[in-house]
Write a protein that holds these residues in place. Structure first.
Motif, PDB file in Angstrom:
ATOM      1  N   ASP A 166       6.558  -9.396  -8.829  1.00  0.00           N
ATOM      2  CA  ASP A 166       5.442  -9.236  -7.892  1.00  0.00           C
ATOM      3  C   ASP A 166       4.932  -7.794  -7.916  1.00  0.00           C
ATOM      4  N   VAL A 167       3.605  -7.617  -7.790  1.00  0.00           N
ATOM      5  CA  VAL A 167       3.004  -6.284  -7.788  1.00  0.00           C
ATOM      6  C   VAL A 167       3.257  -5.612  -6.442  1.00  0.00           C
ATOM      7  N   THR A 170       0.459  -0.417 -12.847  1.00  0.00           N
ATOM      8  CA  THR A 170       0.949  -1.465 -11.940  1.00  0.00           C
ATOM      9  C   THR A 170       2.464  -1.346 -11.792  1.00  0.00           C
ATOM     10  N   ARG A 202       5.811  -3.119 -10.411  1.00  0.00           N
ATOM     11  CA  ARG A 202       6.281  -4.464 -10.058  1.00  0.00           C
ATOM     12  C   ARG A 202       7.714  -4.441  -9.532  1.00  0.00           C
TER      13      ARG A 202
END
Length: 362
Positions: free
Chosen positions: A92-93, A179, A181
């Motif tokens: 998940d980010v 990003t 995560r």
């Protein structure tokens, strides 16, 4: 009470304290008199664990279940997607960062990939020409060496970009958006950054933990540590939870003279929380056949302990050994089959008549 004991003495066959060689004495009572005296009967219950002690404990996350998520590159935090207490899945980010350094890594990777492709084309061309006898084999060896070096440079640039969290699949467009995560599925325990701030490489952003398994770190007084073994059971006060001891420390805390004992517990999030301080009871697995009774079932006489076992005419006075005693329960050992019915309440009245207190008051 005096009248009850005097009346009861007429029905009792009283015997003095006895030795192991003598026949066990009995107290003869009818069912009606048992009820009128308030004697409560109950089945003897076998115990599998023996209480050892109470001790304070705190709830911790196992080291291998606790992760700090950091920024792989310096930059500006544009977005934070998770809050404290949120459940997240692996991948998940958690955050978005605008990182100029990421542009350099992407540029180096694209350049290295282009150089490798060019070196590969030259190598394939020279290999074909050598097979036709147009160029010497030495020329092929040189172009192959150039290709191998270019491939190594490309792999290095690609790995650095992957570590930074960049996209290695895009071969055209440069992108400065980094990003971040989640490395595991778990719960966000702590958020350590604020949107809009500039951060350095390896700045902590989040702390994420898997809470399915927790540790109880118990402070046991060092004088009791010899009573505890690996695998002993731990009961957590005011919960139905149990844990198993997995570690007994080898050093003593200088400040409070306690030894660290660790227990492992699974799927306990409904009842306990990380950081919580609580009280626990440590119990040993019994190697002998022992039974649990209420304190009111035990009578003491001449330094010995007894319980009253139901028989056809009343109660048999049966000697016991007290193994452990905590609160209102006692663990005992004796010559029992496990099917006996005993006087769980009213042992004091039975003892009074057994030792002749009733007749003495007539």
């Amino acid at each position: 009470m005096k009248k009850i004991i005097i009346a009861l003495s007429l029905l009792v066959v009283a015997h003095p304290a006895f030795t192991a060689q003598e026949t066990q004495p009995t107290v003869t009572l009818s069912e009606k008199n048992i009820d009128s005296l308030g004697i409560v009967q109950g089945k003897l219950i076998q115990a599998t664990h023996i209480p050892v002690l109470y001790a304070p404990a705190k709830v911790l996350i196992p080291n291998n279940n606790d992760y700090v998520v950091s920024a792989s590159q310096a930059g500006l935090i544009n977005q934070l997607n998770a809050a404290i207490g949120d459940a997240v899945k692996k991948g998940d980010v958690l955050a978005q960062i605008d990182s100029p350094n990421l542009l350099s890594l992407q540029s180096n990777y694209l350049k290295a990939a282009s150089a490798m492709q060019l070196a590969n084309s030259a190598y394939q061309r020279d290999k074909s020409l050598a097979q036709d006898g147009i160029i010497a084999k030495r020329r092929v060896q040189e172009t192959q060496s150039h290709f191998n070096a270019a491939e190594i440079d490309m792999k290095e640039a690609k790995r650095l970009l992957e570590i930074a969290g960049g996209d290695t699949h895009s071969q055209e467009k440069l992108n400065s958006h980094l990003t971040i995560r989640s490395p595991i599925s778990g719960v966000v325990i702590e958020r350590m950054a604020v949107v809009g701030t500039r951060i350095d490489m390896l700045t902590p952003l989040y702390r994420v933990a898997n809470l399915h398994t927790l540790w109880l770190e118990i402070a046991v007084p060092q004088e009791h540590i010899s009573e505890i073994s690996l695998g002993d059971q731990v009961l957590i006060e005011n919960t139905p939870l149990t844990a198993d001891i997995s570690l007994i420390g080898q050093s003593v805390n200088v400040e409070d003279q306690t030894v660290l004992v660790r227990a492992v517990i699974n799927n306990a999030q409904e009842y306990i929380r990380v950081g919580q301080k609580l009280n626990v009871q440590i119990q040993k697995i019994s190697k002998d056949r022992v039974f649990i009774v209420s304190n009111s079932a035990i009578a003491q006489h001449d330094g010995n302990a007894f319980v009253f076992v139901r028989n056809d005419t009343g109660f048999t006075i049966t000697p016991i050994t007290i193994v452990s005693k905590q609160d209102e329960k006692t663990i005992i050992r004796g010559a029992f089959t496990g099917n006996e019915i005993i006087a769980q309440k009213g042992a004091a009245v039975l003892k009074a008549n057994w030792i002749g207190v009733g007749s003495a008051e007539q």
